[in-house]
Write an enzyme that holds these catalytic residues in place. Structure first.
Site, PDB file in Angstrom:
ATOM      1  N   HIS B 164       0.753  -1.045  -0.069  1.00 25.21           N
ATOM      2  CA  HIS B 164      -0.115  -0.119  -0.118  1.00 25.21           C
ATOM      3  C   HIS B 164       0.786   1.388   0.160  1.00 25.21           C
ATOM      4  O   HIS B 164       0.406   2.372   0.448  1.00 25.21           O
ATOM      5  CB  HIS B 164      -0.883  -0.156   1.186  1.00 25.21           C
ATOM      6  CG  HIS B 164      -1.601  -1.508   1.440  1.00 25.21           C
ATOM      7  ND1 HIS B 164      -1.140  -2.255   2.336  1.00 25.21           N
ATOM      8  CD2 HIS B 164      -2.599  -1.714   0.844  1.00 25.21           C
ATOM      9  CE1 HIS B 164      -1.871  -3.309   2.175  1.00 25.21           C
ATOM     10  NE2 HIS B 164      -2.785  -3.128   1.220  1.00 25.21           N
TER      11      HIS B 164
HETATM   12  S1  FES Z   1       1.951  -0.496   3.170  1.00 31.12           S
HETATM   13 FE1  FES Z   1       0.171  -1.765   3.618  1.00 31.12          FE
HETATM   14  S2  FES Z   1       1.455  -3.558   4.153  1.00 31.12           S
HETATM   15 FE2  FES Z   1       2.908  -2.259   3.522  1.00 31.12          FE
END
Ligand code: FES
Ligand code: HEM
Lengths: 423, 199
Positions: B164
């Site tokens: 993410h």
């Molecule tokens: S940014 Fe969501 S798990 Fe690393």
């Protein structure tokens, strides 16, 4: 709908059983003569389709379980063994994997049908709540099933989703971590995790089956809603379930199975992710992890929120909000067909869900993230603002006086005059 | 059967506190305690078992790791990132004001819980070039990129999480969310000049 029993035992044996355990009477009254509104359209056939798929998932699942090995170092190979060596193994596994997708397709259509026709309104609130509960159980079941092949997507989906619970650390430090390690049975996702997910994946479908029984029971107390969303006023406005709707449901099921067959035989991997044919590697996260298509809208909502805990809260709320729909919608009219303002918001909501599904499959950056946020806001605004407010101010269209009028465009006429009209 | 009316028990129907109420409450109480006692093994069996707990330490020899190199080892099933940092990387980490950090805590179990996230508190004691941390993104547990040469290390030259988009600096501190915390420092100690034991 409570209606007088018309069951007549035809033989001595039937009579004997009827006096001791009236199951034949129950089946006869609930699934043969059950009075059903005469105006149901094809959107009402998905309940039958869902029941069929649930049974099919259980049958293929139990058979797969005879060959599958839920061990960290052998699970992946046992799936390949099913695909290559087991007689018809490819068919069983693809049926089960594609079946899960079809299950969600049907469940989503079924849910949107309920939303459109206001089937959650009194006296069907409990029926609706049980439906949302089934959806939640399905989500859990499919998530656990997807872990079983123990490919890269399986492994990282389990890692990311179980880690959602670690967000509780932001409320009570340590609580989330403790909970996550309890779920894992270790300090990372591993063999013990796979084993318990398998155990629960076997169990949950039977819980679903139990809730489905309650769901149908809660349906048969008030009886079906219908496309006009008005009450059945006389027995003449109903037809017995069999043969009228057994045939209609059967035909719809066949059409649905054609679609199922197209995926199953021509594109069995289209709905899956190629990375799941790479064995799980706990030391390497794939560059793009995406959930199965049926989870994408929820995934988009999770990622639309920049804060970890709030993201998880949004994700959970996006489903939990459905439980409250019977009380959020303030309109007196059930069917959206008679709601000139609300219908625009409704279709915007359908578009929103599809858009969120698309955005969930894209990297959360730039415009994708921006629109992910816009649609997430509308998703919640639809339930929390549109439903209560529009219902209060909208002037619905005139409702038909009866189901008969809704079907024929006028009230029922005496038989003789109807013949004249035709001639 | 519904058609047969059961007459109400005149004693049970009595509002006043009676010996029966005491028995009822006591029976209910003991049932609750008994149920909880029976439930506990059913829940606790899911916690990490003895074999998982016994995999508790990992020994690593740091001698072969050159400046600028990184290796990943496994401890308790988790990846441990070991980076032999360059002077520029250390300089960069030290130049960052603590106010710029998303998470101001060191997240180093070898130090007090409230130790600030200075580079000194994150790096190995008295051996600042060495950064030894659990290579798990504190968002939802993916493994960030940046260990292998040529991998994208994010805008802060540390690690980049592909799931993410969280980014970490050269001290493993989160600089761009959604991850809420710096990557954790595992319990470890130097057993000789170049050897460490994790756990
Ligand atoms: S940014 Fe969501 S798990 Fe690393
Ligand atoms: C509610 C019904 C069910 C749903 C939605 C469901 C869903 C799934 C999904 C999504 C997978 C992963 C498919 C893949 O990518 O390979 C799977 C695998 C599996 N399921 Fe189910 N399942 C259901 C019922 C059952 C039942 C009742 C069993 C009985 C034991 C079962 C046993 C298995 C097994 C052994 C696998 C691993 C084999 C495989 O991956 O194909 N499932 N399930």
């Amino acid at each position: 709908m409570a209606h007088p029993s018309t069951y007549q035992p035809r033989s001595g044996a039937e009579k004997w059983l009827d006096e001791r355990l009236p199951v034949a009477r129950l089946m006869h009254d609930q699934f043969m003569t059950f009075p059903t509104p005469r105006n149901l359209n094809y959107w009402w056939t998905f309940g039958g389709i869902l029941t069929f798929i649930l049974v099919a998932q259980i049958v293929t699942g139990v058979v797969l379980a005879m060959h599958y090995i839920p061990a960290e170092d052998r699970a992946f190979d046992s799936i390949e063994h099913i695909m290559r060596d087991v007689n018809w193994g490819w068919l069983l596994r693809y049926s089960h994997a594609v079946g899960a997708s079809m299950f969600f397709l049907a469940a989503y259509i079924h849910t949107f049908r309920g939303l459109y026709y206001g089937s959650y309104k009194a006296p069907r609130e409990v029926l609706w709540i049980l439906g949302v509960l089934i959806l939640l159980l399905m989500i859990a079941t499919a998530f656990m099933g997807y872990s079983l092949p123990w490919g890269q997507m399986s492994f990282w989906a389990v890692t990311v989703i179980t880690n959602l619970f670690s967000s509780l650390d932001a409320i009570v430090p340590g609580l989330g971590t403790t909970l996550v390690q309890w779920i894992w049975g270790g300090f990372a996702v591993g063999g013990p995790t796979l084993n318990r997910l398998y155990s629960l994946h076997y169990l949950f479908p039977f819980i679903i089956a139990g809730v489905v029984v309650l769901h149908i029971w809660a349906l048969h107390v008030p009886g079906n809603n219908n496309p006009a969303g008005i009450e059945v006023k006389s027995p003449k406005e109903t037809v017995p379930f069999h043969p009228y709707y057994s045939i209609k449901d059967g035909f719809a099921l066949l059409m649905f199975l054609l679609l199922f067959g197209v995926f199953l035989f021509f594109a069995p991997n289209l709905l899956g992710h190629a990375d799941n044919y790479i064995p799980a590697n706990p030391l390497q996260t794939p560059p793009h992890i995406v959930p199965e298509w049926y989870f994408l809208p929820f995934y988009a909502i999770l990622r639309a929120v920049p804060d970890k805990l709030l993201g998880v809260i949004a994700l959970v709320s996006s489903i939990v909000v459905l439980f409250f729909v019977p009380w959020l919608d303030t309109s007196k009219v059930r069917s959206t067909s008679y709601r000139p303002v609300y219908r625009w918001f409704f279709w915007a909501f359908v578009v929103t869900c599809i858009a969120l599904g698309y955005l969930g499959s894209q990297a959360p950056e730039g415009w994708y993230l921006f629109f992910g946020r816009v649609f997430t806001i509308y998703y919640f605004a639809f339930f929390l603002v549109v439903m209560p407010v529009v219902g209060k101010f909208e002037r619905p269209r005139r409702l038909p006086g009866s189901i008969t009028e809704a079907v024929l465009g006028h009230a029922e006429q005496p038989r003789s005059r109807k013949r004249e009209a035709v001639a | 059967m519904a058609s047969h009316e059961t007459p109400l028990d005149p004693v049970l129907d009595d509002d006043e506190m009676s010996r029966r109420d005491v028995i009822l409450i006591a029976a209910g109480g003991f049932t609750a305690i008994g149920t909880a006692a029976a439930l506990w093994p059913l829940l606790d069996q899911m916690n990490p078992d003895a074999s998982a707990l016994s995999l508790a330490t990992t020994d690593v020899d740091l001698a072969p790791i050159e400046v600028g190199q990184a290796v990943t080892v496994v401890w308790r099933g988790k990846p441990i990132f070991i980076r032999h940092r360059t002077p520029e990387e250390i300089e960069q980490a030290n130049a960052t004001p603590l106010d710029d950090l998303i998470d101001p805590l060191a997240r180093n179990v070898n130090l007090p819980d409230d130790a600030p996230a200075t580079d000194e508190n994150r790096a190995a004691p008295e051996r600042e070039p060495w950064l030894i941390m659990i290579g798990i993104c504190t968002h939802l547990g993916c493994i960030p990129q940046g260990q292998a040469p040529g991998q994208y290390k994010g805008e802060y030259g540390g690690w980049f999480c592909p799931c993410h988009g969280s980014q970490y600096d050269t001290a493993g501190r989160v600089r761009i969310g959604p991850a809420p915390e710096n990557m954790y420092i595992p319990p470890y100690a130097f057993t000789s000049d170049t050897k460490i034991r994790i756990g």
